[in-house]
Every structure is written in structure tokens, then in C-alpha cells.
Design a protein around this motif. Sequence first.
Motif, mmCIF file in Angstrom:
data_model
loop_
_atom_site.group_PDB
_atom_site.id
_atom_site.type_symbol
_atom_site.label_atom_id
_atom_site.label_comp_id
_atom_site.label_asym_id
_atom_site.label_seq_id
_atom_site.Cartn_x
_atom_site.Cartn_y
_atom_site.Cartn_z
ATOM 1 N N UNK A 81 0.817 -1.016 0.041
ATOM 2 C CA UNK A 81 -0.035 -0.027 -0.017
ATOM 3 C C UNK A 81 0.839 1.306 -0.071
ATOM 4 N N UNK A 82 2.119 1.364 0.005
ATOM 5 C CA UNK A 82 3.043 2.377 0.115
ATOM 6 C C UNK A 82 2.952 3.154 1.300
ATOM 7 N N UNK A 83 2.537 2.739 2.428
ATOM 8 C CA UNK A 83 2.560 3.598 3.560
ATOM 9 C C UNK A 83 3.857 3.698 4.422
ATOM 10 N N UNK A 84 4.711 3.019 3.942
ATOM 11 C CA UNK A 84 6.049 2.721 4.573
ATOM 12 C C UNK A 84 6.977 3.535 3.638
ATOM 13 N N UNK A 85 8.095 3.958 3.859
ATOM 14 C CA UNK A 85 8.982 4.718 3.120
ATOM 15 C C UNK A 85 9.804 3.296 2.402
ATOM 16 N N UNK A 86 10.340 3.627 1.370
ATOM 17 C CA UNK A 86 11.093 2.597 0.590
ATOM 18 C C UNK A 86 10.278 1.725 -0.439
ATOM 19 N N UNK A 87 10.902 0.784 -1.177
ATOM 20 C CA UNK A 87 10.375 0.086 -1.908
ATOM 21 C C UNK A 87 9.160 -1.023 -1.731
ATOM 22 N N UNK A 88 8.558 -1.344 -2.562
ATOM 23 C CA UNK A 88 7.450 -2.549 -2.205
ATOM 24 C C UNK A 88 8.286 -3.638 -2.554
ATOM 25 N N UNK A 89 8.260 -4.829 -1.922
ATOM 26 C CA UNK A 89 8.747 -6.114 -2.109
ATOM 27 C C UNK A 89 7.727 -7.209 -2.283
ATOM 28 N N UNK A 90 7.945 -7.817 -3.540
ATOM 29 C CA UNK A 90 6.912 -9.210 -3.977
ATOM 30 C C UNK A 90 7.952 -10.209 -3.827
ATOM 31 N N UNK A 107 7.939 1.962 -7.785
ATOM 32 C CA UNK A 107 6.566 2.396 -8.281
ATOM 33 C C UNK A 107 5.545 1.369 -8.163
ATOM 34 N N UNK A 108 4.140 1.660 -7.438
ATOM 35 C CA UNK A 108 3.090 0.801 -7.431
ATOM 36 C C UNK A 108 2.613 0.357 -8.715
ATOM 37 N N UNK A 109 2.474 1.196 -9.568
ATOM 38 C CA UNK A 109 1.751 0.823 -11.041
ATOM 39 C C UNK A 109 2.713 -0.363 -11.487
ATOM 40 N N UNK A 110 3.997 -0.098 -11.781
ATOM 41 C CA UNK A 110 4.777 -1.059 -11.951
ATOM 42 C C UNK A 110 4.928 -2.305 -11.440
ATOM 43 N N UNK A 111 4.691 -2.365 -9.784
ATOM 44 C CA UNK A 111 4.375 -3.682 -9.316
ATOM 45 C C UNK A 111 3.214 -4.558 -9.532
ATOM 46 N N UNK A 112 2.107 -3.746 -9.776
ATOM 47 C CA UNK A 112 0.623 -4.194 -10.022
ATOM 48 C C UNK A 112 0.901 -4.686 -11.362
#
Length: 100
Positions: free
Chosen positions: A39-48, A69-74
Motif C-alpha cells: 500500500x506504500x504507507x512505509x518509506x522505501x520500495x515494495x517487495x514481492x 513504483x506501485x503501478x509497475x508492481x501491479x
Amino acid sequence: MENFDFLKDAKLQGEEVVATYFFPEEATFMLMAIGENVNGEKEGPTAIYLYMFEDGEVSYGVDTFFFLDHDRMFDFINNLSNMSALNYLLRSAAIPPSIK
């Protein structure tokens, strides 16, 4: 009766299940994508984190992916099942997630 927390009890990395992928020709296998900071609430990247399951049990950690970038993750999650091996490798961090 105590609640079962799948991610905690299975000792997998990540905070939430983002997607599952089933294989019609190999019904005993499933890939599960587990995300952290989706959800991007924390600082830093999204990990999958990708995990392989066989007969309902965690078999091994497949790979880890990081997105700024959240759009790229999705887009990655939505296109994973149709992705070429080259595109997969270009996005991979080449770090298998752990099973603690």
C-alpha cells in the motif's frame, strides 16, 4: 479456538497475499506472491516474494522483486503468468525469499 495466521505460522516473508497462480496442467503446484509495503504507507520500495507450493505446503522461495513504483508492481503481478523468461530475469532481484 486460536486464529491461524497463515503468513506468520508458515514463516514466510511479507505482510499480505497479493496473488496466487495455479497451473491447470499441474494441479499440485501453486505460486503465491506475498507483498510487503504494497500500500506504500512505509518509506522505501515494495517487495514481492514468490513462493512455490506443492500439495498445499510451501516447497521453496522462488524469487524476490523490488518496486519503487506501485503501478509497475501491479503490472508485474497482473502479467507474471504471461511474462517471458527475459522480462522475468530483468525484474528479478535474484534473491530467494526465506522460509524461517
